[in-house]
Design an enzyme around this catalytic site. Structure first.
Site, PDB file in Angstrom:
ATOM      1  N   GLU A  49      -1.504   8.504  -0.807  1.00  0.00           N
ATOM      2  CA  GLU A  49      -1.953   8.064   0.500  1.00  0.00           C
ATOM      3  C   GLU A  49      -0.959   8.827   1.498  1.00  0.00           C
ATOM      4  O   GLU A  49       0.195   9.014   1.483  1.00  0.00           O
ATOM      5  CB  GLU A  49      -1.805   6.483   0.450  1.00  0.00           C
ATOM      6  CG  GLU A  49      -2.181   6.001   1.787  1.00  0.00           C
ATOM      7  CD  GLU A  49      -2.437   4.464   1.825  1.00  0.00           C
ATOM      8  OE1 GLU A  49      -1.800   3.989   0.792  1.00  0.00           O
ATOM      9  OE2 GLU A  49      -3.073   4.030   2.744  1.00  0.00           O
ATOM     10  N   CYS A 240      -4.845   1.226   2.087  1.00  0.00           N
ATOM     11  CA  CYS A 240      -5.280   0.538   3.320  1.00  0.00           C
ATOM     12  C   CYS A 240      -6.014   1.724   4.291  1.00  0.00           C
ATOM     13  O   CYS A 240      -6.754   1.393   5.138  1.00  0.00           O
ATOM     14  CB  CYS A 240      -4.270  -0.276   4.080  1.00  0.00           C
ATOM     15  SG  CYS A 240      -3.558  -1.470   2.989  1.00  0.00           S
ATOM     16  N   ASN A 374     -10.899  -0.915  -1.127  1.00  0.00           N
ATOM     17  CA  ASN A 374      -9.350  -0.624  -1.722  1.00  0.00           C
ATOM     18  C   ASN A 374      -9.001  -2.121  -2.215  1.00  0.00           C
ATOM     19  O   ASN A 374      -9.343  -2.516  -3.244  1.00  0.00           O
ATOM     20  CB  ASN A 374      -8.629  -0.143  -0.449  1.00  0.00           C
ATOM     21  CG  ASN A 374      -7.109  -0.131  -1.057  1.00  0.00           C
ATOM     22  OD1 ASN A 374      -6.549  -0.210  -2.190  1.00  0.00           O
ATOM     23  ND2 ASN A 374      -6.080  -0.606   0.050  1.00  0.00           N
ATOM     24  N   GLU A 375      -8.214  -2.970  -1.358  1.00  0.00           N
ATOM     25  CA  GLU A 375      -7.678  -4.445  -1.615  1.00  0.00           C
ATOM     26  C   GLU A 375      -8.943  -5.229  -0.946  1.00  0.00           C
ATOM     27  O   GLU A 375      -8.458  -5.852   0.341  1.00  0.00           O
ATOM     28  CB  GLU A 375      -6.377  -4.409  -1.282  1.00  0.00           C
ATOM     29  CG  GLU A 375      -5.310  -3.662  -1.950  1.00  0.00           C
ATOM     30  CD  GLU A 375      -3.900  -4.111  -1.569  1.00  0.00           C
ATOM     31  OE1 GLU A 375      -3.788  -4.331  -0.530  1.00  0.00           O
ATOM     32  OE2 GLU A 375      -2.989  -3.712  -2.469  1.00  0.00           O
TER      33      GLU A 375
HETATM   34  O1  AHR Z   1       0.946   1.484  -1.367  1.00  0.00           O
HETATM   35  C1  AHR Z   1       0.949   0.983   0.064  1.00  0.00           C
HETATM   36  C2  AHR Z   1      -0.236  -0.073   0.332  1.00  0.00           C
HETATM   37  O2  AHR Z   1      -0.157  -1.031  -0.479  1.00  0.00           O
HETATM   38  C3  AHR Z   1      -1.336   0.478   0.126  1.00  0.00           C
HETATM   39  O3  AHR Z   1      -1.939   1.078   1.092  1.00  0.00           O
HETATM   40  C4  AHR Z   1      -2.239  -0.914  -0.050  1.00  0.00           C
HETATM   41  O4  AHR Z   1      -3.558  -0.703  -0.805  1.00  0.00           O
HETATM   42  C5  AHR Z   1      -1.437  -1.834  -0.375  1.00  0.00           C
HETATM   43  O5  AHR Z   1      -1.272  -2.920   0.397  1.00  0.00           O
END
Ligand code: AHR
Length: 653
Positions: A49, A240, A374-375
Site C-alpha cells: 500500500e 484504506c 477493504n475493511e
Molecule cells: O496497513 C495499514 C492500514 O491498516 C490499512 O490501510 C488498513 O486496511 C488497516 O486499517
C-alpha cells in the site's frame, strides 16, 4: 551409560547444595505417512500500500517530487527563482495540465530557474548514472536551452549538463547525469540558459539502474527485497487507500494506467490520517500504477491480488450513509471490476486487453482473484458486495472473490461479516489483526476449530504490535509462533500477508513495517526474515506434528508445524521456542521408510537473547537467520532449541 552419568550429576550437585538444570527431552512426532492438506502456492505473500512513502519516494524510483506541477500548491517541492510562471494553457497532458514557463530574468547577471528538493532529498550514489527527462516546448521564437545540475546540501555543483530545445510543440528530452560522489541530500537545479522562454513539464529524474532496468522503474534494492521473500501472492494497492477518505479520492485503477505523464494526480489519505505524523507533500502520482504492479507480481513470482472499492468510502471516516455510493449507483464500480479482469487477462483485441498490450504486455497477467472492499462492516457492505459477486460470476464463473470481515479479528461486526460472507459464498474472507504479543501467542490455535464448510481464510493484514511499536525480535518471534497456526490449518488458511510493507525512516505514518529505507539504504526487519523463512520453506502439504499426541500450540512455550515438500522431497519442521529456557527436542519422522538419507539437511535459526533487538539502517544484521547443517540418527533429529528462537529444519537429500 546415560543413567549413572545423570545420577552422578545429581549426586555432585547434591553435595554442592545446588540444583541441576534438568532439561527434559520432548519427543516430537512427525507422521510422514499422513500427508495432509495441500499448502497453497499463495500461502505466504506480501501486501503493498502507498503508506509511509511506500510508492512515490519509495519503491517507485522517481526522485523528483511534484514533477508535473499538479500538487494543489503548484510549486510545492520546488524553489523557483527569477521569472517563473505556472500556466495551464495548451498543456502537454490534459489530465495534468500545469507546467512552468521560464522567462529570461531581465539582466545578464540575474538567473531564472527552479530546483527540486526530492523526497527528503535527492540521493545520488558515487559513479551511478541518473536519467533526467523533461517535456519542453518553445513558446516564442528563438532557441531555448537549460542547464541541469545536481547540487549538494551546500549548493556545490556535483554534475551539470546542457539541454537544447528545438520544437514549438511539446517534446520529451533527456540527458544522463553521472554523480561524482555519494550525496544523501542533493537537489536538482535547472537554470534557463537561453534568451528565449521555455515551457517545462513532467520534470523527472530516475536512476538508470532500476529493477530490471526499466525506465519508469522501481528502486532496485526494494524490489529485490520483495523478490527475496519468495511471495506466493501480491495484494495491492490497499488498504484504506482503496476506499478513499471520500469516494472522489478512492483508488481508481483506470486513472493509474496508460501514458505515465497523463495519469491524474490523487491525494494520499496518509498525508493527513495522523496529524502527529502529518506530511503535506504526500500525494499519489500513480507513476507506479496497476500495470506496474501487475508486472511486479509477475517479476517476483506472486499471484496478483488487486483490491477494489465496493462503493463505500472509508467507514472509519464517514459515519453518514450519504458519503457512500448507494446500491443503485454501483454500476460504474462493478464495471471497473469487470474491466480490470479484462485489462489483466483479456485478449489484445478487447478494449482493456489492448491497453495492456500497448503498455508492453500482450500476454495476460493471469488474474484469478480479487478483493472487493477493504475493511468494511455492517449491513452497508454485503448489500453492495452482492451485486459485484453476481456480475463477476455471471461473466467469469471461476473467478475468485474475497470479502472482508472488517477491521477487527473478533466482535459483533466480525461475526456478522463472516455470517454474511458465508451467505454470499465469497471464496475467501479477509481478516485483519494488529495485536499485541499475548494475542498472537494465544491465537496460534485460532483456526484449529474454524468452520470448514464456509469460505477460506485470507489473513490480509497482520502484525504483532509490542508497546514500543518497534520491529523488534519479540514481535517477530510471536508472529513466527502464530504462523504455525496458519500452516497447520492450511486446508482453511490459503493466503496471508503482513502489513504494512514499506516505511521511509523520514516519512512513516505507521509502524511496525516489514522493510525500512532511507534514500540510499534499506533494511530488512526481523519480521521480514520470519516471512522469508516461511516463504522459502512453504512445503506442499501439511504433516501432523505432535508431542504426546497433541499439536504443539504453546505448551512449554513451544509452537510447531510440519510440512512435506513433494517437489523438493523435503520434510520441513518449523518450531518457535518462546519460553525462557533452552529445550531439548527429539524430532522423530515416524513412519519413514528405512534407508532414506538426509544429506542436505539444515537448521535455519532466528535468535536473539534480547527481545527488543531490531535491525536498523545502521545495524542491519542484528538479527538474521543463521543456517547450519544437521544430522539425523536414522529417522530422529535431536536438537537443542535456545530460549527465544525460531528454527526451521529442512530435512532432505
Ligand atoms: O496497513 C495499514 C492500514 O491498516 C490499512 O490501510 C488498513 O486496511 C488497516 O486499517
Amino acid at each position: 551409560m546415560k543413567r549413572p552419568l545423570f545420577f552422578g550429576a545429581l549426586l555432585f550437585s547434591a553435595l554442592l547444595g545446588t540444583q541441576p538444570t534438568i532439561s527434559q527431552t520432548l519427543n516430537m512426532q512427525v507422521d510422514v505417512k499422513k500427508v495432509g492438506s495441500p499448502i497453497q502456492s499463495t500461502m505466504y505473500g506480501i501486501f503493498f500500500e502507498d503508506i509511509n512513502y511506500g510508492a512515490d519516494g519509495g519503491l517507485y524510483a522517481e526522485m523528483i517530487k511534484n514533477r508535473s506541477f499538479e500538487f494543489p500548491q503548484s510549486l510545492l517541492g520546488w524553489t523557483s527563482f527569477g521569472k517563473v510562471e505556472v500556466r495551464d494553457d495548451k498543456p502537454a497532458f490534459t489530465n495534468n495540465p500545469h507546467f512552468v514557463r521560464l522567462h529570461e530574468a531581465g539582466h545578464s547577471d540575474k538567473q531564472t530557474g527552479l530546483d527540486n528538493e526530492g523526497f527528503f532529498g535527492v540521493a545520488v550514489k558515487q559513479n551511478a548514472t541518473y536519467r533526467f527527462s523533461v517535456w519542453a516546448r518553445l513558446p516564442e521564437a528563438g532557441a531555448g536551452s537549460i542547464r541541469v545540475e545536481l547540487i549538494d546540501g551546500a549548493s556545490n555543483v556535483l554534475v551539470k549538463e546542457n539541454l537544447t530545445f528545438d520544437s514549438k510543440e511539446w517534446k520529451k528530452y533527456q540527458v544522463i547525469l553521472k554523480a561524482p560522489k555519494t550525496e544523501a541530500k542533493a537537489r536538482l537545479r535547472i537554470f534557463l540558459t537561453s534568451k528565449a522562454a521555455v515551457d517545462l513539464d513532467h520534470v523527472s529524474l530516475f536512476p538508470v539502474d532500476t529493477w530490471k532496468g526499466r525506465e519508469n522503474g522501481l528502486r532496485k534494492d526494494l524490489a529485490q527485497a520483495l523478490y527475496d521473500l519468495h511471495p506466493g501472492v501480491f495484494r495491492f494497492p490497499g488498504g484504506c487507500i482503496v476506499e478513499g477518505t471520500d469516494l472522489e479520492t478512492r483508488y481508481q485503477w483506470k486513472n493509474t494506467v496508460g501514458q505515465v505523464e497523463n495519469r491524474k494526480l490523487n491525494e494520499n489519505r496518509w498525508q493527513y490520517t495522523f496529524t502527529h505524523r502529518f506530511f503535506p507533500d504526500y500525494f499519489q502520482t500513480y507513476g507506479m500504477g496497476f500495470f506496474e504492479l501487475f508486472q511486479l507480481s509477475e517479476d517476483i513470482g506472486a499471484e496478483p491480488l488487486p483490491v477494489l472499492s465496493c462503493g463505500l468510502a472509508c467507514q472509519f471516516q464517514n459515519k453518514d450513509e450519504k458519503a457512500h455510493a448507494s446500491v443503485k449507483e454501483l454500476d460504474p464500480y462493478i464495471q471497473d471490476a469487470l474491466d480490470l479482469i479484462e485489462f489483466a487477462n483479456g485478449d489484445v483485441t478487447t478494449k482493456w486487453g489492448k491497453l495492456r498490450a500497448d503498455m508492453g504486455h500482450p500476454a495476460p497477467f493471469n488474474l484469478k482473484v480479487m478483493a472487493v472492499g477493504n475493511e468494511q462492516w455492517g449491513t452497508l457492505y454485503p448489500e453492495r458486495l452482492e451485486p459485484f459477486i453476481k456480475a463477476i460470476r455471471a461473466k467469469y464463473p471461476t473467478f475468485k472473490i474475497i470479502g472482508s470481515a472488517g477491521p477487527s479479528p473478533d466482535g459483533k461486526d466480525f461475526e456478522f461479516g463472516w455470517k454474511e460472507m458465508k451467505r454470499l459464498k465469497t471464496d475467501l474472507v479477509d481478516e485483519h489483526y494488529y495485536k499485541d504479543p499475548k494475542w498472537f501467542l494465544t491465537n496460534a490455535t485460532r483456526y484449529d476449530a474454524y468452520d470448514r464448510k464456509g469460505p477460506k481464510v485470507f489473513a490480509g493484514e497482520y502484525a504483532c504490535h509490542v508497546q514500543s511499536v518497534k520491529n523488534n525480535f519479540e514481535s517477530a518471534l510471536c508472529e513466527a509462533a502464530f504462523m504455525t497456526g496458519f500452516e497447520r490449518n492450511a486446508d482453511l488458511v490459503q493466503m496471508c500477508t503482513y502489513a504494512p510493507l514499506f516505511a521511509h525512516v523520514d516519512g512513516y505514518q505507521w509502524r511496525p513495517d516489514l522493510i525500512w529505507f532511507d534514500n540510499l539504504r534499506s533494511v530488512r526487519s526481523v519480521n521480514y526474515y520470519v516471512q522469508q523463512l516461511y516463504g522459502m520453506n512453504k512445503g506442499t502439504n501439511v504433516l501432523p506434528l505432535t508431542i504426546n499426541n497433541q499439536p504443539v500450540t504453546g505448551k512449554d512455550g513451544l509452537y510447531a508445524t510440519a510440512a512435506w515438500d513433494k517437489t523438493a522431497k523435503a520434510y520441513i519442521i518449523k518450531v518457535a521456542n518462546t519460553s525462557d529456557k533452552e529445550q531439548s527436542v527429539s524430532i522423530t519422522l515416524a513412519g519413514l521408510k528405512k534407508g532414506v538419507a538426509f544429506a542436505k539437511s539444515t537448521c535455519t535459526k532466528l535468535h536473539s537473547p534480547d527481545l527488543d533487538m531490531e535491525n536498523t539502517l545502521d545495524n542491519p544484521y542484528a538479527v538474521v537467520p543463521v543456517e547450519t547443517p544437521v544430522t539425523l540418527e536414522g529417522n530422529v533429529l535431536n536438537v537443542k532449541l535456545e530460549s527465544k528462537t525460531f528454527a526451521v529444519y529442512r530435512l532432505q537429500n
